[in-house]
Design a protein around this motif. Structure first.
Motif, PDB file in Angstrom:
ATOM      1  N   LYS A 499      35.582  40.368  39.219  1.00 27.25           N
ATOM      2  CA  LYS A 499      36.216  40.183  37.910  1.00 27.25           C
ATOM      3  C   LYS A 499      36.810  38.780  37.866  1.00 27.25           C
ATOM      4  O   LYS A 499      37.832  38.510  38.495  1.00 27.25           O
ATOM      5  N   ARG A 500      36.161  37.917  37.100  1.00 28.70           N
ATOM      6  CA  ARG A 500      36.571  36.517  37.073  1.00 28.70           C
ATOM      7  C   ARG A 500      37.995  36.351  36.551  1.00 28.70           C
ATOM      8  O   ARG A 500      38.779  35.556  37.076  1.00 28.70           O
ATOM      9  N   GLU A 501      38.348  37.158  35.514  1.00 28.29           N
ATOM     10  CA  GLU A 501      39.700  37.008  34.954  1.00 28.29           C
ATOM     11  C   GLU A 501      40.764  37.453  35.953  1.00 28.29           C
ATOM     12  O   GLU A 501      41.851  36.859  36.036  1.00 28.29           O
ATOM     13  N   GLU A 502      40.462  38.489  36.721  1.00 29.25           N
ATOM     14  CA  GLU A 502      41.430  38.928  37.731  1.00 29.25           C
ATOM     15  C   GLU A 502      41.519  37.926  38.884  1.00 29.25           C
ATOM     16  O   GLU A 502      42.583  37.753  39.477  1.00 29.25           O
ATOM     17  N   LEU A 503      40.416  37.266  39.182  1.00 28.92           N
ATOM     18  CA  LEU A 503      40.426  36.230  40.202  1.00 28.92           C
ATOM     19  C   LEU A 503      41.321  35.075  39.756  1.00 28.92           C
ATOM     20  O   LEU A 503      42.096  34.531  40.560  1.00 28.92           O
ATOM     21  N   SER A 504      41.233  34.715  38.484  1.00 25.45           N
ATOM     22  CA  SER A 504      42.091  33.649  37.952  1.00 25.45           C
ATOM     23  C   SER A 504      43.554  34.051  38.000  1.00 25.45           C
ATOM     24  O   SER A 504      44.426  33.248  38.362  1.00 25.45           O
ATOM     25  N   ALA A 505      43.840  35.302  37.637  1.00 26.39           N
ATOM     26  CA  ALA A 505      45.215  35.793  37.680  1.00 26.39           C
ATOM     27  C   ALA A 505      45.752  35.796  39.109  1.00 26.39           C
ATOM     28  O   ALA A 505      46.920  35.465  39.360  1.00 26.39           O
ATOM     29  N   TYR A 506      44.899  36.157  40.034  1.00 24.24           N
ATOM     30  CA  TYR A 506      45.287  36.144  41.450  1.00 24.24           C
ATOM     31  C   TYR A 506      45.618  34.721  41.883  1.00 24.24           C
ATOM     32  O   TYR A 506      46.602  34.476  42.591  1.00 24.24           O
ATOM     33  N   GLY A 507      44.819  33.765  41.421  1.00 26.84           N
ATOM     34  CA  GLY A 507      45.077  32.367  41.742  1.00 26.84           C
ATOM     35  C   GLY A 507      46.410  31.893  41.200  1.00 26.84           C
ATOM     36  O   GLY A 507      47.130  31.134  41.856  1.00 26.84           O
ATOM     37  N   LYS A 585      45.573  28.149  51.711  1.00 28.68           N
ATOM     38  CA  LYS A 585      44.196  28.444  52.126  1.00 28.68           C
ATOM     39  C   LYS A 585      43.596  29.563  51.274  1.00 28.68           C
ATOM     40  O   LYS A 585      42.422  29.495  50.875  1.00 28.68           O
ATOM     41  N   LEU A 586      44.400  30.590  50.986  1.00 26.60           N
ATOM     42  CA  LEU A 586      43.923  31.672  50.125  1.00 26.60           C
ATOM     43  C   LEU A 586      43.513  31.133  48.764  1.00 26.60           C
ATOM     44  O   LEU A 586      42.484  31.518  48.204  1.00 26.60           O
ATOM     45  N   ASN A 587      44.306  30.215  48.249  1.00 23.77           N
ATOM     46  CA  ASN A 587      44.031  29.674  46.921  1.00 23.77           C
ATOM     47  C   ASN A 587      42.755  28.840  46.909  1.00 23.77           C
ATOM     48  O   ASN A 587      41.888  29.027  46.058  1.00 23.77           O
ATOM     49  N   SER A 588      42.630  27.931  47.888  1.00 22.00           N
ATOM     50  CA  SER A 588      41.468  27.044  47.884  1.00 22.00           C
ATOM     51  C   SER A 588      40.178  27.774  48.248  1.00 22.00           C
ATOM     52  O   SER A 588      39.127  27.538  47.652  1.00 22.00           O
ATOM     53  N   THR A 589      40.277  28.669  49.235  1.00 24.16           N
ATOM     54  CA  THR A 589      39.073  29.336  49.732  1.00 24.16           C
ATOM     55  C   THR A 589      38.633  30.480  48.832  1.00 24.16           C
ATOM     56  O   THR A 589      37.428  30.671  48.596  1.00 24.16           O
ATOM     57  N   TYR A 590      39.579  31.246  48.321  1.00 26.27           N
ATOM     58  CA  TYR A 590      39.226  32.468  47.594  1.00 26.27           C
ATOM     59  C   TYR A 590      39.485  32.370  46.090  1.00 26.27           C
ATOM     60  O   TYR A 590      38.559  32.515  45.290  1.00 26.27           O
ATOM     61  N   GLY A 595      35.061  31.634  42.848  1.00 22.54           N
ATOM     62  CA  GLY A 595      34.554  31.481  41.477  1.00 22.54           C
ATOM     63  C   GLY A 595      33.269  30.685  41.413  1.00 22.54           C
ATOM     64  O   GLY A 595      32.430  30.904  40.530  1.00 22.54           O
ATOM     65  N   ASN A 596      33.093  29.752  42.347  1.00 23.23           N
ATOM     66  CA  ASN A 596      31.891  28.905  42.362  1.00 23.23           C
ATOM     67  C   ASN A 596      30.637  29.679  42.757  1.00 23.23           C
ATOM     68  O   ASN A 596      29.522  29.185  42.575  1.00 23.23           O
ATOM     69  N   PHE A 597      30.825  30.874  43.321  1.00 21.22           N
ATOM     70  CA  PHE A 597      29.675  31.644  43.814  1.00 21.22           C
ATOM     71  C   PHE A 597      29.313  32.820  42.901  1.00 21.22           C
ATOM     72  O   PHE A 597      28.376  33.552  43.193  1.00 21.22           O
ATOM     73  N   ILE A 604      28.571  38.165  43.239  1.00 23.69           N
ATOM     74  CA  ILE A 604      28.421  37.195  44.322  1.00 23.69           C
ATOM     75  C   ILE A 604      27.339  37.694  45.266  1.00 23.69           C
ATOM     76  O   ILE A 604      27.394  38.825  45.740  1.00 23.69           O
ATOM     77  N   HIS A 605      26.360  36.843  45.505  1.00 24.37           N
ATOM     78  CA  HIS A 605      25.252  37.196  46.398  1.00 24.37           C
ATOM     79  C   HIS A 605      25.378  36.357  47.674  1.00 24.37           C
ATOM     80  O   HIS A 605      24.770  35.295  47.799  1.00 24.37           O
TER      81      HIS A 605
END
Length: 877
Positions: A499-507, A585-590, A595-597, A604-605
């Motif tokens: 879920k891209r929107e939840e990923l953004s919220a997590y960030g 690290k969590l922010n940059s890596t995840y 999102g790039n993948f 994500i594959h």
């Protein structure tokens, strides 16, 4: 004037050995000195552009200098074993490159260099003498330049000296440099010198009196008195040191410039050495020669006619063995490589009636015959209609099993390692071109590439299978590794929804926490600074705040994780810094990286790699989904963004303590086996037995300590490591380990046996026969040997656990498909399987997971499964 470069072999090899970080190839052969030497050599050739080149080496036989020195001192410092073994190897490489090697019994390399340099100068040549030994500066002359390379962290700088340069840096002439060395001595060169006389005093004396003889002729004038007294008492040492320091320039060495003329350095033989030693950065220098040599030995044919292609495919169908590779990248098929015999290989190009669909259909039909050897089957499967019933032999996977320490298993690796053939790599032939670009821009190179692919797949097939059978890994290959290719491909194809929107919220949550931590750190340290700057952080912690335990390095204080983790219990600000790093690290890596993948399908594959780890574990890349954090609450929360599709839930099944259970089985320790059979809390029962307390009196702390010992034993932990983990003394940690082995004596016997077996055989094996070479056990370096012992103890356990999860993956994936279910296996994380499960199929999938995972291996203890479901990965885990 023609130019001659002379290299001091032992000296430059020694410099390279200490200047280049330790390298070994996949055979366990130390290669760092040879690699560093060659880099210096090529740098010199590019800068000097000589027409002539030679290398001088000492012989093992004692020279007159050895004899003089040993009479005084007794022994010379021995060469490190890791360097000693590279000397003959270096000579072999130089010989393969056609570079002459000069030696002379009774004379050191310095004397050979001095003699040849003077002869070459007399013949009208410009000479460059390359050595790490400052003694050679005495040879400096109008037409003799001394070059001294200095290598650090893989980077080499060369300092050059003509007579005026020697005078400028050392204040004396090249001839007087001998006298200075005679007085001051040089321990690295085994020149004793005169006691109490250092470089400054020696230089001043020679400047004042001209030579050692001059010093003794004016001994009454020498100051200070201490130097005068030492010179009086040790004249014999001064005279001996002069003889040791002075290089012979009339040694009985025959030299003709033609003997040293540079020919073709980039020979096939030299290329084979570079390949064997795995010097990939140097291989490109040999590319053109190897292309011509290799291509001349084989016949490659381009096929663009449908009738010819049909005839080839028909012949391939009836062959006993075929080498075949579908050439496809991204969404596009470019052609197919075929080889039916040891001489001819074919590139069937996508052209006209030879469409991508045609090639995919014909290759599917060919692969189903069961006699095809290919390379990179998983990357071809998106274009082929194949499944578990189709056995296609992947040569790369077979080569990986035979030597899991390598980092690549391409066709050129197969050619070198198993066929005795030198083949140009893809990079040599195609550079960075894609298949489609290469077909268009470099058709001949692409034909060679396809030809080598097919030829190496065909030729290596029988050889690889024989080797697998001889080493007891044929069943492992056929029953686990080949079917695994399909399971991994299916997981890659399915992917996992995010879920891209939840990923953004997590960030955003992470960024808020990072900002809070940043301000707290600034407040606690009393200054604003860049927390991400190790230099600034070190200065604040260890200089401004005066924290104890700082480690000073060349660039400042070390702020590495291991340093900060030791300080964290005593300094709250350090824990804040560690938390800050974790969230960053969590922010940059995840939060930002994942999102790039995310693909157009919202999933994500990831790629699952079968031939990366030495233990047999599967790895995940682009992105790494096996490294999702679980220790911190906010880290675990990232799993909430991974969700099933509508009408589905996640089922997560995890082996419980699989490595400890494998240890119990393989060690045969009766007490450990009984603990598992009686379904006891293994950490509590270990605490009870190790610490000699009743089970009902085991405290949470004791259980935690026992857990650390249990898992530490699996990984060959040392008393030091355990003391660090539990924040206890090393003595106490050693007592814990000793008490553990007293409690489970079978484990101690088993682990000791693994190490002894590895020393004898050179490898260890899993329960299923997977081998892991342990070359480190033969190292002269204590740290390397200790690492080898840990590898020998851990690899059979971790590798067996990896084999078991692979078996489970294959069986679960196959059953889901055979039973016609919509549910799909989508992720494997070490000991955990994640299935995207249709809600209506949940009970059936639970049964499949339970049956197939628990029955994946027959152990003396039960394989237990923890299973959970959820609307996202966080809930399911």
């Amino acid at each position: 004037m023609e130019k001659l470069v002379l290299i001091d072999g032992h000296s430059i090899l020694n410099r390279a050995f200490y200047g280049v970080p330790g390298l070994t190839n996949s055979e366990g052969l130390h290669t760092n000195a040879v690699y560093g030497f060659l880099n210096i050599l090529f740098k010199l050739l590019e800068e000097e552009k000589p027409g002539y080149l030679a290398v001088a080496f000492d012989l093992k036989a004692p020279t007159f200098r050895h004899t003089m020195y040993d009479a005084y001192k007794g022994t010379r410092k021995p060469m490190p074993e890791e360097l000693h073994e590279q000397v003959p190897l270096m000579k072999e490489v130089l010989t393969a490159m056609g570079i002459p090697i000069f030696t002379r019994e009774g004379y050191e390399a310095d004397d050979i260099l001095g003699t040849v340099a003077k002869k070459a100068q007399a013949a009208g040549m410009e000479v460059t003498v390359v050595s790490g030994d400052r003694d050679l500066l005495q040879l400096s002359d109008a037409h003799i330049k001394i070059s001294i390379p200095k290598t650090s962290r893989g980077t080499t700088e060369v300092h050059t000296y003509y007579p005026e340069d020697v005078k400028r840096e050392y204040q004396v002439t090249p001839e007087q440099f001998i006298d200075v060395k005679a007085l001051m001595g040089d321990t690295s060169d085994n020149i004793p010198g005169v006691p109490s006389i250092g470089e400054k005093t020696a230089t001043n004396l020679i400047l004042q009196f001209g030579s050692v003889n001059g010093v003794y002729e004016h001994l009454s004038e020498v100051k200070p008195p201490r130097a005068k007294k030492s010179l009086e008492e040790h004249r014999d040492l001064a005279e001996l040191s002069y003889k040791l320091a002075k290089i012979c320039i009339d040694a009985p060495v025959e030299f003709s410039p033609e003997d040293a003329r540079i020919g073709d350095l980039y020979t096939k033989e030299a290329y084979e050495y570079m390949s064997r030693l795995e010097f990939k950065s140097l291989l490109a220098r040999f590319g053109d020669h190897v292309k011509k040599e290799a291509a001349a030995a084989l016949d490659f044919h381009a096929v663009t006619d449908l009738a010819v292609a049909e005839a080839l495919f028909q012949k391939a169908m009836g062959s006993e063995r075929t080498g075949a590779v579908l050439l496809a990248e991204g969404p596009e098929i470019s052609g197919a490589a075929l080889c039916l015999d040891g001489q001819n290989a074919y590139l069937i190009q996508k052209e006209g009636f030879l469409t991508g669909e045609y090639l995919a259909e014909k290759m599917t039909e060919l692969y189903r015959t069961g006699h095809v050897w290919t390379l990179g089957l998983k990357s071809q499967l998106p274009f082929l209609d194949l499944g578990y019933g189709d056995t296609v032999y992947d040569a790369a996977v077979a080569a990986y099993l035979l030597n899991p320490l390598k980092d690549t298993y391409d066709y050129d690796d197969l050619a070198r390692d198993h066929l005795g053939l030198t083949a140009p790599s893809r990079a040599d032939l195609l550079k960075k071109l894609t298949y489609a670009e290469a077909m268009d821009q470099e058709p001949e190179a692409f034909l060679s590439f396809a030809g080598f692919l097919g030829h190496c797949a065909y030729q290596s097939g029988g050889i690889l299978m024989e080797k697998l059978e001889a080493e007891g890994m044929k069943d492992l290959y056929l029953e686990i590794e080949l079917p695994l290719i399909y399971a991994l491909y299916h997981m890659e194809e399915e992917g996992i929804a995010v879920k891209r929107e939840e990923l953004s919220a997590y960030g955003e949550k992470l960024k808020q926490q990072i900002t809070v931590l940043e301000q707290e750190i600034w407040d606690m340290t009393g200054s604003q600074f860049n927390i991400n700057s190790p230099k600034q952080l070190g200065e604040v912690l260890f200089e401004k705040m005066g924290l104890k335990g700082g480690k000073k390095t060349k660039t400042g204080y070390s702020t590495a994780a291991d340093v900060l983790e030791k300080l964290a219990p005593d300094y709250p600000v350090v824990q804040k810094i560690l938390d800050y790093r974790t969230y960053a690290k969590l922010n940059s890596t995840y939060a930002e990286g994942l999102g790039n993948f995310i693909g157009p399908d919202g999933r994500i594959h990831s790629r699952f790699n079968q031939t990366i780890t030495a233990t047999g574990r599967i790895s995940s890349t682009e992105p790494n989904l096996q490294n999702i954090p679980i220790r911190m609450e906010l880290g675990r929360a990232i799993r909430k963004v991974f969700v099933p599709r509508d009408g589905f839930v996640f089922l997560d099944a995890d082996y419980s303590q699989i490595e400890l259970r494998v240890l119990a089985h393989m060690s045969g320790d009766s007490r450990l086996i009984e603990a598992y059979r009686s379904a006891q809390d293994i950490h509590a029962i270990t605490a009870s037995q190790v610490f000699h307390i009743p089970l009902d009196q085991v405290t949470p702390l004791k259980r935690r300590n026992a857990k650390a010992v249990n898992f530490g034993i699996v990984y060959g932990i040392s008393a030091f490591g355990l003391s660090e983990d539990l924040s206890i003394s090393r003595k106490e940690a050693l007592e814990y380990i000793n008490q553990y082995f007293e409690t489970y004596p079978g484990v101690k016997t088993f682990l000791d046996g693994l190490v002894a077996d590895a020393r004898e055989k050179g490898f260890v094996s899993t329960m299923f026969g997977r081998r892991r070479p342990v070359p480190e056990l033969g190292s002269a370096n204590f740290m390397q040997r200790s690492f080898g012992e840990r590898v020998a103890m851990n690899s059979p356990i971790q590798g067996t656990a990896a084999d078991i999860i692979k078996i489970a993956m294959i069986r679960v994936d196959r059953r889901l498909r055979e039973e016609g279910l919509e549910s799909r296996l989508i992720l494997q994380v070490h000991d955990e399987l994640l299935v995207e499960t249709a809600v209506r199929e949940k009970a059936q999938v639970e049964r499949i997971l339970s049956e197939e995972m628990s029955r994946a291996a027959a152990l003396k203890v039960p394989l237990e499964i923890d299973m959970h479901d959820g609307k996202n990965w966080f809930e399911a885990k």
